[in-house]
Write a protein that holds these residues in place. Sequence first.
Motif, PDB file in Angstrom:
ATOM      1  N   ALA A 118       0.832  -1.199   0.000  1.00  0.00           N
ATOM      2  CA  ALA A 118       0.000   0.000   0.000  1.00  0.00           C
ATOM      3  C   ALA A 118       0.867   1.250   0.000  1.00  0.00           C
ATOM      4  O   ALA A 118       1.991   1.249   0.502  1.00  0.00           O
ATOM      5  CB  ALA A 118      -0.903  -0.003   1.229  1.00  0.00           C
ATOM      6  N   CYS A 119       0.336   2.318  -0.551  1.00  0.00           N
ATOM      7  CA  CYS A 119       0.993   3.624  -0.529  1.00  0.00           C
ATOM      8  C   CYS A 119       1.276   3.996   0.924  1.00  0.00           C
ATOM      9  O   CYS A 119       0.392   3.925   1.777  1.00  0.00           O
ATOM     10  CB  CYS A 119       0.089   4.664  -1.178  1.00  0.00           C
ATOM     11  SG  CYS A 119       0.682   6.356  -1.024  1.00  0.00           S
ATOM     12  N   GLU A 120       2.508   4.386   1.222  1.00  0.00           N
ATOM     13  CA  GLU A 120       2.871   4.680   2.612  1.00  0.00           C
ATOM     14  C   GLU A 120       2.193   5.941   3.135  1.00  0.00           C
ATOM     15  O   GLU A 120       2.173   6.181   4.334  1.00  0.00           O
ATOM     16  CB  GLU A 120       4.393   4.814   2.740  1.00  0.00           C
ATOM     17  CG  GLU A 120       5.103   3.495   2.524  1.00  0.00           C
ATOM     18  CD  GLU A 120       6.592   3.596   2.761  1.00  0.00           C
ATOM     19  OE1 GLU A 120       7.039   4.555   3.402  1.00  0.00           O
ATOM     20  OE2 GLU A 120       7.309   2.721   2.264  1.00  0.00           O
ATOM     21  N   TRP A 121       1.656   6.758   2.220  1.00  0.00           N
ATOM     22  CA  TRP A 121       0.988   7.972   2.690  1.00  0.00           C
ATOM     23  C   TRP A 121      -0.520   7.793   2.765  1.00  0.00           C
ATOM     24  O   TRP A 121      -1.120   8.017   3.802  1.00  0.00           O
ATOM     25  CB  TRP A 121       1.351   9.164   1.805  1.00  0.00           C
ATOM     26  CG  TRP A 121       0.702  10.423   2.277  1.00  0.00           C
ATOM     27  CD1 TRP A 121      -0.331  11.092   1.688  1.00  0.00           C
ATOM     28  CD2 TRP A 121       1.004  11.143   3.468  1.00  0.00           C
ATOM     29  NE1 TRP A 121      -0.676  12.174   2.437  1.00  0.00           N
ATOM     30  CE2 TRP A 121       0.120  12.240   3.535  1.00  0.00           C
ATOM     31  CE3 TRP A 121       1.943  10.962   4.496  1.00  0.00           C
ATOM     32  CZ2 TRP A 121       0.145  13.156   4.595  1.00  0.00           C
ATOM     33  CZ3 TRP A 121       1.963  11.875   5.542  1.00  0.00           C
ATOM     34  CH2 TRP A 121       1.078  12.957   5.577  1.00  0.00           C
ATOM     35  N   CYS A 122      -1.165   7.357   1.666  1.00  0.00           N
ATOM     36  CA  CYS A 122      -2.630   7.328   1.641  1.00  0.00           C
ATOM     37  C   CYS A 122      -3.210   5.931   1.825  1.00  0.00           C
ATOM     38  O   CYS A 122      -4.406   5.785   2.055  1.00  0.00           O
ATOM     39  CB  CYS A 122      -3.162   7.928   0.341  1.00  0.00           C
ATOM     40  SG  CYS A 122      -2.899   6.875  -1.093  1.00  0.00           S
ATOM     41  N   GLY A 123      -2.376   4.895   1.738  1.00  0.00           N
ATOM     42  CA  GLY A 123      -2.860   3.546   1.981  1.00  0.00           C
ATOM     43  C   GLY A 123      -3.461   2.852   0.773  1.00  0.00           C
ATOM     44  O   GLY A 123      -3.835   1.687   0.835  1.00  0.00           O
ATOM     45  N   PHE A 142       4.994   4.774  -2.888  1.00  0.00           N
ATOM     46  CA  PHE A 142       3.838   5.664  -2.895  1.00  0.00           C
ATOM     47  C   PHE A 142       3.052   5.472  -4.182  1.00  0.00           C
ATOM     48  O   PHE A 142       3.600   5.048  -5.201  1.00  0.00           O
ATOM     49  CB  PHE A 142       4.299   7.122  -2.765  1.00  0.00           C
ATOM     50  CG  PHE A 142       5.102   7.360  -1.518  1.00  0.00           C
ATOM     51  CD1 PHE A 142       4.472   7.520  -0.296  1.00  0.00           C
ATOM     52  CD2 PHE A 142       6.492   7.378  -1.571  1.00  0.00           C
ATOM     53  CE1 PHE A 142       5.220   7.716   0.863  1.00  0.00           C
ATOM     54  CE2 PHE A 142       7.241   7.569  -0.417  1.00  0.00           C
ATOM     55  CZ  PHE A 142       6.597   7.741   0.799  1.00  0.00           C
ATOM     56  N   CYS A 143       1.751   5.826  -4.133  1.00  0.00           N
ATOM     57  CA  CYS A 143       0.904   5.645  -5.317  1.00  0.00           C
ATOM     58  C   CYS A 143       1.156   6.739  -6.338  1.00  0.00           C
ATOM     59  O   CYS A 143       0.889   6.558  -7.526  1.00  0.00           O
ATOM     60  CB  CYS A 143      -0.571   5.620  -4.912  1.00  0.00           C
ATOM     61  SG  CYS A 143      -1.208   7.221  -4.393  1.00  0.00           S
ATOM     62  N   SER A 144       1.687   7.887  -5.879  1.00  0.00           N
ATOM     63  CA  SER A 144       1.844   9.035  -6.779  1.00  0.00           C
ATOM     64  C   SER A 144       2.962   9.930  -6.264  1.00  0.00           C
ATOM     65  O   SER A 144       3.377   9.832  -5.109  1.00  0.00           O
ATOM     66  CB  SER A 144       0.543   9.834  -6.825  1.00  0.00           C
ATOM     67  OG  SER A 144       0.270  10.347  -5.523  1.00  0.00           O
ATOM     68  N   LYS A 186       2.573  12.999  -5.728  1.00  0.00           N
ATOM     69  CA  LYS A 186       1.913  13.864  -4.740  1.00  0.00           C
ATOM     70  C   LYS A 186       2.036  13.248  -3.338  1.00  0.00           C
ATOM     71  O   LYS A 186       2.397  13.925  -2.375  1.00  0.00           O
ATOM     72  CB  LYS A 186       0.439  14.007  -5.129  1.00  0.00           C
ATOM     73  CG  LYS A 186      -0.271  15.177  -4.503  1.00  0.00           C
ATOM     74  CD  LYS A 186      -1.629  15.314  -5.189  1.00  0.00           C
ATOM     75  CE  LYS A 186      -2.509  16.296  -4.445  1.00  0.00           C
ATOM     76  NZ  LYS A 186      -3.842  16.353  -5.046  1.00  0.00           N
ATOM     77  N   CYS A 187       1.745  11.954  -3.244  1.00  0.00           N
ATOM     78  CA  CYS A 187       1.838  11.281  -1.940  1.00  0.00           C
ATOM     79  C   CYS A 187       3.285  11.247  -1.449  1.00  0.00           C
ATOM     80  O   CYS A 187       3.538  11.399  -0.258  1.00  0.00           O
ATOM     81  CB  CYS A 187       1.271   9.864  -2.019  1.00  0.00           C
ATOM     82  SG  CYS A 187      -0.527   9.817  -1.880  1.00  0.00           S
ATOM     83  N   ARG A 188       4.226  11.077  -2.351  1.00  0.00           N
ATOM     84  CA  ARG A 188       5.623  11.058  -1.944  1.00  0.00           C
ATOM     85  C   ARG A 188       6.033  12.415  -1.355  1.00  0.00           C
ATOM     86  O   ARG A 188       6.699  12.490  -0.333  1.00  0.00           O
ATOM     87  CB  ARG A 188       6.524  10.695  -3.126  1.00  0.00           C
ATOM     88  CG  ARG A 188       7.989  10.486  -2.732  1.00  0.00           C
ATOM     89  CD  ARG A 188       8.844  10.004  -3.882  1.00  0.00           C
ATOM     90  NE  ARG A 188       8.831  10.953  -4.977  1.00  0.00           N
ATOM     91  CZ  ARG A 188       8.369  10.706  -6.191  1.00  0.00           C
ATOM     92  NH1 ARG A 188       7.890   9.514  -6.492  1.00  0.00           N
ATOM     93  NH2 ARG A 188       8.376  11.634  -7.118  1.00  0.00           N
TER      94      ARG A 188
HETATM   95 ZN   LIG Z   1      -0.904   7.518  -2.094  1.00  0.00          ZN
END
Ligand SMILES: [Zn+2]
Length: 177
Positions: free
Chosen positions: A3-8, A20-22, A24-26
């Motif tokens: 999962a993305c470490e920021w948004c899951g 990260f998924c993007s 932006k999340c990074r």
């Molecule tokens: Zn994310």
Amino acid sequence: MRACEWCGRSIVAKNRQARFCSSKCRVYAHRNPLPKALTNADRWVRRDARKVPLTTTGTAASSTDAATWSTYAEAAASSTGVGLGFVLGDGFACIDLDHCLVDGVPTAAAARFLEAYRGHHVEVSPSGDGLHIWGTAEPGPGTVRTQDDGLHVERYSTGRYITVTGNVYQRGEILPV
Ligand SMILES: [Zn+2]
């Protein structure tokens, strides 16, 4: 599931190194290195270069006197001393591994130890060669031990504060330790 470490959000479709998924999340994750469980707790102090805890105004702080602690926002905005600290207790605990990083890489003993804490928030200590594994535990006596493999392990759950650097070794949650 990875999962993305920021948004899951799931990143199963991404390459194996992706965290990260993007982008932006990074970026968000980079700007906000601390778990909300810590920043939401009003248990923050400043500290000087010798790790003496201070209030935001520069007077002595105490790990047993909540009147000398601050919100994260207040402590982060203060320029007193050289950095931040978080006071353990009320369910917050930390495992301190000293001298376990060599050029940022964990020793074999530390790497083995960390396998049990894959989901935890782990920070590099101010010295740059130690790790702090943050988590939850019932308040109790601290323990200091040296394992058979030489790893020095200290665990505390009340009555002291731990330095916070924002230098994240492993992004994670505040889970039982
Ligand atoms: Zn994310």
